[in-house]
Design a protein around this motif. Structure first.
Motif, PDB file in Angstrom:
ATOM      1  N   GLN A 156       0.809  -1.214   0.000  1.00  0.00           N
ATOM      2  CA  GLN A 156       0.000   0.000   0.000  1.00  0.00           C
ATOM      3  C   GLN A 156       0.850   1.276   0.000  1.00  0.00           C
ATOM      4  O   GLN A 156       0.324   2.368   0.176  1.00  0.00           O
ATOM      5  CB  GLN A 156      -0.924   0.007   1.216  1.00  0.00           C
ATOM      6  CG  GLN A 156      -1.915  -1.143   1.237  1.00  0.00           C
ATOM      7  CD  GLN A 156      -2.709  -1.217   2.533  1.00  0.00           C
ATOM      8  OE1 GLN A 156      -2.575  -0.359   3.378  1.00  0.00           O
ATOM      9  NE2 GLN A 156      -3.523  -2.253   2.667  1.00  0.00           N
ATOM     10  N   SER A 157       2.157   1.171  -0.182  1.00  0.00           N
ATOM     11  CA  SER A 157       3.022   2.336  -0.152  1.00  0.00           C
ATOM     12  C   SER A 157       3.237   2.892  -1.557  1.00  0.00           C
ATOM     13  O   SER A 157       2.867   2.268  -2.561  1.00  0.00           O
ATOM     14  CB  SER A 157       4.374   1.966   0.476  1.00  0.00           C
ATOM     15  OG  SER A 157       5.081   1.076  -0.383  1.00  0.00           O
ATOM     16  N   ASP A 158       3.821   4.078  -1.630  1.00  0.00           N
ATOM     17  CA  ASP A 158       4.182   4.647  -2.931  1.00  0.00           C
ATOM     18  C   ASP A 158       5.250   3.777  -3.601  1.00  0.00           C
ATOM     19  O   ASP A 158       5.896   2.939  -2.945  1.00  0.00           O
ATOM     20  CB  ASP A 158       4.708   6.070  -2.757  1.00  0.00           C
ATOM     21  CG  ASP A 158       3.627   6.990  -2.202  1.00  0.00           C
ATOM     22  OD1 ASP A 158       2.442   6.605  -2.269  1.00  0.00           O
ATOM     23  OD2 ASP A 158       3.984   8.074  -1.685  1.00  0.00           O
ATOM     24  N   LYS A 159       5.445   3.994  -4.906  1.00  0.00           N
ATOM     25  CA  LYS A 159       6.354   3.128  -5.660  1.00  0.00           C
ATOM     26  C   LYS A 159       7.274   3.948  -6.544  1.00  0.00           C
ATOM     27  O   LYS A 159       6.950   5.076  -6.928  1.00  0.00           O
ATOM     28  CB  LYS A 159       5.570   2.134  -6.504  1.00  0.00           C
ATOM     29  CG  LYS A 159       4.787   1.110  -5.677  1.00  0.00           C
ATOM     30  CD  LYS A 159       3.976   0.202  -6.554  1.00  0.00           C
ATOM     31  CE  LYS A 159       3.319  -0.912  -5.736  1.00  0.00           C
ATOM     32  NZ  LYS A 159       2.496  -0.401  -4.632  1.00  0.00           N
ATOM     33  N   LEU A 160       8.418   3.356  -6.853  1.00  0.00           N
ATOM     34  CA  LEU A 160       9.338   3.876  -7.848  1.00  0.00           C
ATOM     35  C   LEU A 160       9.193   3.016  -9.099  1.00  0.00           C
ATOM     36  O   LEU A 160       9.317   1.793  -9.040  1.00  0.00           O
ATOM     37  CB  LEU A 160      10.774   3.825  -7.345  1.00  0.00           C
ATOM     38  CG  LEU A 160      11.166   4.806  -6.231  1.00  0.00           C
ATOM     39  CD1 LEU A 160      12.578   4.509  -5.740  1.00  0.00           C
ATOM     40  CD2 LEU A 160      11.064   6.247  -6.713  1.00  0.00           C
ATOM     41  N   THR A 161       8.901   3.640 -10.225  1.00  0.00           N
ATOM     42  CA  THR A 161       8.759   2.929 -11.504  1.00  0.00           C
ATOM     43  C   THR A 161       9.968   3.251 -12.373  1.00  0.00           C
ATOM     44  O   THR A 161      10.311   4.434 -12.567  1.00  0.00           O
ATOM     45  CB  THR A 161       7.465   3.337 -12.207  1.00  0.00           C
ATOM     46  OG1 THR A 161       6.352   3.024 -11.360  1.00  0.00           O
ATOM     47  CG2 THR A 161       7.316   2.594 -13.533  1.00  0.00           C
ATOM     48  N   THR A 168       8.628  -2.057 -11.081  1.00  0.00           N
ATOM     49  CA  THR A 168       8.336  -1.161  -9.947  1.00  0.00           C
ATOM     50  C   THR A 168       9.027  -1.662  -8.693  1.00  0.00           C
ATOM     51  O   THR A 168       9.229  -2.872  -8.515  1.00  0.00           O
ATOM     52  CB  THR A 168       6.821  -1.068  -9.673  1.00  0.00           C
ATOM     53  OG1 THR A 168       6.320  -2.358  -9.347  1.00  0.00           O
ATOM     54  CG2 THR A 168       6.080  -0.518 -10.889  1.00  0.00           C
ATOM     55  N   GLU A 169       9.369  -0.716  -7.845  1.00  0.00           N
ATOM     56  CA  GLU A 169       9.998  -1.015  -6.554  1.00  0.00           C
ATOM     57  C   GLU A 169       9.257  -0.230  -5.479  1.00  0.00           C
ATOM     58  O   GLU A 169       9.208   1.005  -5.542  1.00  0.00           O
ATOM     59  CB  GLU A 169      11.470  -0.621  -6.578  1.00  0.00           C
ATOM     60  CG  GLU A 169      12.245  -1.043  -5.351  1.00  0.00           C
ATOM     61  CD  GLU A 169      12.510  -2.544  -5.324  1.00  0.00           C
ATOM     62  OE1 GLU A 169      12.783  -3.064  -4.225  1.00  0.00           O
ATOM     63  OE2 GLU A 169      12.457  -3.195  -6.394  1.00  0.00           O
ATOM     64  N   PRO A 170       8.612  -0.914  -4.518  1.00  0.00           N
ATOM     65  CA  PRO A 170       7.867  -0.168  -3.485  1.00  0.00           C
ATOM     66  C   PRO A 170       8.795   0.661  -2.597  1.00  0.00           C
ATOM     67  O   PRO A 170       9.889   0.223  -2.239  1.00  0.00           O
ATOM     68  CB  PRO A 170       7.153  -1.269  -2.693  1.00  0.00           C
ATOM     69  CG  PRO A 170       7.979  -2.478  -2.895  1.00  0.00           C
ATOM     70  CD  PRO A 170       8.553  -2.362  -4.292  1.00  0.00           C
ATOM     71  N   ILE A 171       8.330   1.850  -2.266  1.00  0.00           N
ATOM     72  CA  ILE A 171       9.082   2.717  -1.345  1.00  0.00           C
ATOM     73  C   ILE A 171       8.846   2.236   0.086  1.00  0.00           C
ATOM     74  O   ILE A 171       7.730   1.889   0.460  1.00  0.00           O
ATOM     75  CB  ILE A 171       8.637   4.175  -1.507  1.00  0.00           C
ATOM     76  CG1 ILE A 171       9.004   4.688  -2.900  1.00  0.00           C
ATOM     77  CG2 ILE A 171       9.250   5.067  -0.429  1.00  0.00           C
ATOM     78  CD1 ILE A 171       8.518   6.096  -3.184  1.00  0.00           C
ATOM     79  N   THR A 172       9.902   2.192   0.859  1.00  0.00           N
ATOM     80  CA  THR A 172       9.794   1.715   2.242  1.00  0.00           C
ATOM     81  C   THR A 172       8.793   2.572   3.013  1.00  0.00           C
ATOM     82  O   THR A 172       8.952   3.806   3.084  1.00  0.00           O
ATOM     83  CB  THR A 172      11.156   1.781   2.948  1.00  0.00           C
ATOM     84  OG1 THR A 172      12.108   1.041   2.186  1.00  0.00           O
ATOM     85  CG2 THR A 172      11.066   1.215   4.357  1.00  0.00           C
ATOM     86  N   PRO A 173       7.732   1.974   3.559  1.00  0.00           N
ATOM     87  CA  PRO A 173       6.725   2.768   4.283  1.00  0.00           C
ATOM     88  C   PRO A 173       7.305   3.360   5.567  1.00  0.00           C
ATOM     89  O   PRO A 173       8.033   2.681   6.298  1.00  0.00           O
ATOM     90  CB  PRO A 173       5.618   1.759   4.574  1.00  0.00           C
ATOM     91  CG  PRO A 173       6.293   0.436   4.559  1.00  0.00           C
ATOM     92  CD  PRO A 173       7.402   0.535   3.545  1.00  0.00           C
ATOM     93  N   ALA A 174       6.970   4.609   5.785  1.00  0.00           N
ATOM     94  CA  ALA A 174       7.443   5.284   7.011  1.00  0.00           C
ATOM     95  C   ALA A 174       6.456   5.001   8.137  1.00  0.00           C
ATOM     96  O   ALA A 174       5.330   5.494   8.127  1.00  0.00           O
ATOM     97  CB  ALA A 174       7.559   6.790   6.781  1.00  0.00           C
ATOM     98  N   GLY A 175       6.860   4.169   9.074  1.00  0.00           N
ATOM     99  CA  GLY A 175       6.002   3.838  10.211  1.00  0.00           C
ATOM    100  C   GLY A 175       5.836   5.018  11.143  1.00  0.00           C
ATOM    101  O   GLY A 175       6.622   5.980  11.142  1.00  0.00           O
TER     102      GLY A 175
END
Length: 469
Positions: free
Chosen positions: A157-162, A176-183
């Motif tokens: 559910q996080s933003d992604k780098l394409t 695509t590579e998901p951006i690490t979610p900021a907890g």
């Protein structure tokens, strides 16, 4: 607005400590959040660069059809991977300087595998992102598996780098590579710990402030006690160097004030006492003037002088005389004083109340009540007495039937030698020392005397004393 502000130094210091604690906590959390976001951003770029190298190394020697087969085998919803004739990233202009620099790094690093162009963009999370299966989350799983499922859901559910990479044959590799979610900085697990630490800091601050201000409170109490009784015990000279110096200065001030007052009191008492000898000689000689027309006038003047000398002696002896404070039944003492005056009586609703015990000097307190009742009888014809208890205070009320006192002069009458009756007749005016002595005695016992004009007429005098423990 000012009435809502703290009125004491310890409360101000405590508020400052709490405000500083909150500001430092918020600033710390903000700095940690910003640094963690920056660190995660660098890690995301590293992960995309590493995955691009692995994919290109795997596919650069394959044919276009083989690349598509490989891509379909590696595709999943979180890490999308396709091979096509068109790029997923249409724009050749990077969204920011970081992505532009990353594109240059990818081209330079992958050129040996035939990559001629690289494009990277950031994409927001899609609403259709897969969430973890509710049934899987509800079944009995271990803590590690639960944490992995939650983390997978966050990545989904996080933003992604394409990224789009162009091979030398014109085919594009899109992934695509998901951006690490900021907890969250504060979570359900960490919030109790933060609250516990903040609570400990506040409790320690309160304890420290009470220890720090205890000597000042002790000195304040001692100074107030000195104001009521110059013969009160001195302050203990203990504590820090500053506290010892302040206590020593207060004790020295008390000693000088006591010596000063005692010298004047002894002087007044001595002068008044020494007047008695020539007055006695004058009275003896006056007896020899039996047929003189001036004899009656001289006898009257001598009586006035003797009365004045007696009043001054009584006033001076009030502080000079050493008398120990004792526990006194206030009702019995007031009753015995009222019985001395024919024009004084208790109110109809006043009932004998035992257990009204106060701590005072017996002779002095009796003199205090006597002066108050005598003033009421002298200037107000009759005195109506009431005794009641209000909380930890004993209150003696004396209401007379006189004209009262002008509002502006209610406090002036407590001054020494102040007389509202302007004639010089001592039968009607007195010396103006009775209320002065009475108030000094009351304050010495920790009480107070106040005057007010009663709504029904006459003067209302109230003597308040603290109830003994």
């Amino acid at each position: 607005m000012r009435r809502f502000l703290p009125q004491t130094l310890p409360v101000w210091v405590l508020l400052i400590v709490i405000a500083g604690l909150m500001i430092s906590q918020v600033a710390t959390l903000y700095i940690v959040s910003r640094d963690r976001a920056a660190a995660n951003g660098v890690v995301d770029l590293y992960r995309l660069n590493d995955r691009a190298y692995s994919l290109v190394q795997l596919m650069h020697e394959a044919t276009p059809e083989e690349r598509k087969v490989t891509a379909s085998g590696l595709f999943n919803s979180t890490y999308a991977l396709t091979v096509s004739d068109t790029p997923a990233v249409i724009s050749s202009i990077a969204g920011d300087d970081q992505l532009a620099e990353l594109e240059d790094i990818l081209v330079g690093r992958l050129s040996k595998f035939g990559v001629t162009d690289a494009r990277v963009r950031r994409d927001p999370a899609t609403q259709e992102a897969d969430a973890p299966d509710g049934q899987v989350m509800n079944r009995d799983v271990g803590q590690v598996e639960r944490d992995l499922l939650v983390l997978a859901a966050d990545f989904a559910q996080s933003d992604k780098l394409t990224a789009s990479l162009r091979f030398s044959d014109g085919q594009w590799l899109n992934f695509t590579e998901p951006i690490t979610p900021a907890g969250p900085i504060l979570s359900v697990d960490s919030l109790p710990l933060y609250s516990l630490i903040a609570g400990l800091v506040v409790v320690m601050s309160i304890w420290s402030l009470r220890r720090l201000t205890a000597p000042y409170r002790m000195m304040e109490t001692a100074v107030n006690r000195i104001g009521n009784d110059l013969k009160s015990p001195p302050i203990a000279e203990t504590g820090s160097r500053e506290i010892r110096a302040a206590a020593k200065a207060v004790n020295a001030m008390q000693m000088r004030l006591r010596d000063y007052v005692e010298d004047r009191e002894h002087l007044a008492a001595a002068l008044a006492h020494d007047l008695r000898t020539p007055l006695t000689r004058m009275r003896l000689r006056l007896e020899l003037l039996r047929r003189s027309p001036a004899r009656a006038a001289l006898a009257h003047d001598l009586a006035d002088i003797e009365s004045i000398a007696s009043s001054v002696i009584d006033f001076a002896k009030f502080e000079v005389t050493e008398e120990k404070a004792e526990r006194i039944d206030f009702w019995s003492l007031a009753e015995s004083v009222v019985d001395m005056f024919e024009d004084a009586s208790f109110d109809e609703d006043a009932t004998p109340t035992r257990g009204l015990i106060c701590i005072a000097r017996p002779v002095a307190l009796r003199r205090c009540i006597t002066n108050l009742v005598q003033n009421a009888v002298t200037y107000g014809k009759r005195a109506h007495i009431g005794v009641l208890r209000s909380g930890d205070t004993i209150t003696l009320t004396i209401r007379d039937e006189g004209p009262g006192i002008p509002q502006a002069k209610l406090d002036q009458v407590f001054g020494s030698f102040v007389r509202l009756e302007q004639s010089r007749n001592r039968e009607t005016g007195g010396l103006g020392l009775g209320l002065t002595i009475a108030r000094n005695i009351a304050r010495g016992a920790g009480g107070e005397i106040s005057l007010s004009n009663h709504p029904g007429g006459g003067l209302l005098t109230e003597l308040r004393l603290p109830l003994a423990a």
